[in-house]
Scaffold this active site. Sequence first.
Site, short mmCIF file in Angstrom:
data_model
loop_
_atom_site.label_atom_id
_atom_site.label_comp_id
_atom_site.label_asym_id
_atom_site.label_seq_id
_atom_site.Cartn_x
_atom_site.Cartn_y
_atom_site.Cartn_z
N GLY A 94 -13.19 18.10 -31.02
CA GLY A 94 -13.57 18.36 -32.41
C GLY A 94 -14.65 17.41 -32.89
O GLY A 94 -15.55 17.79 -33.65
N ASP A 314 -3.85 10.31 -36.21
CA ASP A 314 -3.62 10.68 -34.81
C ASP A 314 -2.33 10.07 -34.25
O ASP A 314 -1.92 10.39 -33.13
CB ASP A 314 -4.81 10.24 -33.94
CG ASP A 314 -6.05 11.07 -34.25
OD1 ASP A 314 -5.91 12.19 -34.77
OD2 ASP A 314 -7.17 10.58 -33.98
C1 S3P Z 1 -11.96 11.62 -35.63
C2 S3P Z 1 -11.45 11.89 -36.85
C3 S3P Z 1 -10.13 12.46 -37.08
C4 S3P Z 1 -9.24 12.33 -35.85
C5 S3P Z 1 -9.96 12.68 -34.59
C6 S3P Z 1 -11.19 11.82 -34.40
C7 S3P Z 1 -13.33 11.08 -35.53
O1 S3P Z 1 -10.26 13.83 -37.39
O2 S3P Z 1 -8.08 13.11 -36.00
O3 S3P Z 1 -9.10 12.50 -33.48
O4 S3P Z 1 -13.72 10.55 -34.46
O5 S3P Z 1 -14.07 11.16 -36.52
P1 S3P Z 1 -10.53 14.29 -38.92
O6 S3P Z 1 -11.67 13.50 -39.37
O7 S3P Z 1 -10.86 15.73 -38.88
O8 S3P Z 1 -9.24 13.99 -39.63
#
Ligand code: S3P
Length: 427
Positions: A94, A314
């Site tokens: 993501g 997380d």
């Molecule tokens: C992350 C932000 C978080 C986290 C993901 C990594 C990042 O997600 O859960 O594992 O590196 O910016 P969200 O920003 O969508 O909460």
Amino acid sequence: MDLMVNPLQPIDRTLSIPGDKSISHRSVMLGAIATGITSIDNFLPGQDCWSTVRCVRQLGVEVTELGPDRLQVHGRGLDGLQEPDNYMDVGNSGTTMRLLAGVLAGQDFLSVLTGDDSIRKRPMARIAEPLRQMGARVWGRGNGRFAPLIIRGGHLQAINYLTPVASAQIKSAVLLAGLYGQGVTSVTEPALSRDHTEKMLAAFGAKINTDGLTTSIQPGPLTAQQIMVPGDISSAAFFLVAGAIVPGACLTVARVGLNPTRTGILDVLREMGAEVIITNQTQSSGEPMGDITIKGHGLRGANIGGSLIPRLIDEIPVLAVAAAAAEGATVIRDASELRVKESNRLQAIATELRRFGAHIGETEDGLAIKGGGNYKGAVCESYNDHRIAMACALMGLVASGPTIVHGAECIDISFPGFAETLASLYE
Ligand code: S3P
């Protein structure tokens, strides 16, 4: 791949864990659009971070591998990226998809981002919408809500964006696009999410300023840096919880990132009764780090919610394990974001911990856990979600008999070497 775990006896160990995933992604992305060569030490060699490397290579950036966790990124400057000749595959990541979308929104060419089954189900309107407001054209499946995403960027306007979700990925996508916007772009979030993008942009020379929950950025060039990535507190969390739930254990995890936007897990473990000691504190590329020692004396339940949630987003699957091992009740609220992670983590962890005999109820935005049971080893599913697989393995430490986690190969997404580190606790 199956991972087999047996109950753990009290131990006294010092461990090291791989580099921070969030910081590794950002060092490659900022290195790619900076001027000069960025060197990265203790890069996380996990599948997610390799996805980011693969994508920036497709954008014409040379990335040299000097060792298993040492990279050099040959930056092409803000406007030096090239139109890729094929779609870019972010795999399960993501962070790659959402942050890269922010960079691509500023490029005067067409790009296509896609990934695995999980990422194509995760919400993308949350970044597509602000990037469209800035002037990028962003298309996606489901009326623009899901990947594959097609981005035709360039000629961005600055915006003041009020995001409804405390998400570092949304904030970062807008800030990275802001490097290409005309004027000052700002993002305001409802609670503070991890601020690695802001810290690293400042280190690379961006004109960026944070005031409370609002961060503003001006367009301008970045200069290559030398980055030393701290250990990932989200990976350390599994061994910190191991230290906390095995009575009489004492575990030290060395050189872990201690950015306050990430240390909610330490606050909660202390509140639950664990002894947490920080030593050897230093700074690395603007990020605090140090050694964390944890001693387990038996835990008690806690209430977890509000602005604490983005600081441990997380860690909730592994905190559910700590709660099951604790005496008394734990309630986790305000965590509906967990339903749109690599899996529906509220449902996944509740289902899997019940296999051990845990009393755990799912609410719309959290979990209610009645701790203190006598647990039996179980056969668990990973849902192809690295953090669910590792949380199930942890529960096996305090259950009688063996535990088997099916589909454990997904752990390599964020923690290559997890099984070996866990096995070292039995030696
Ligand atoms: C992350 C932000 C978080 C986290 C993901 C990594 C990042 O997600 O859960 O594992 O590196 O910016 P969200 O920003 O969508 O909460």
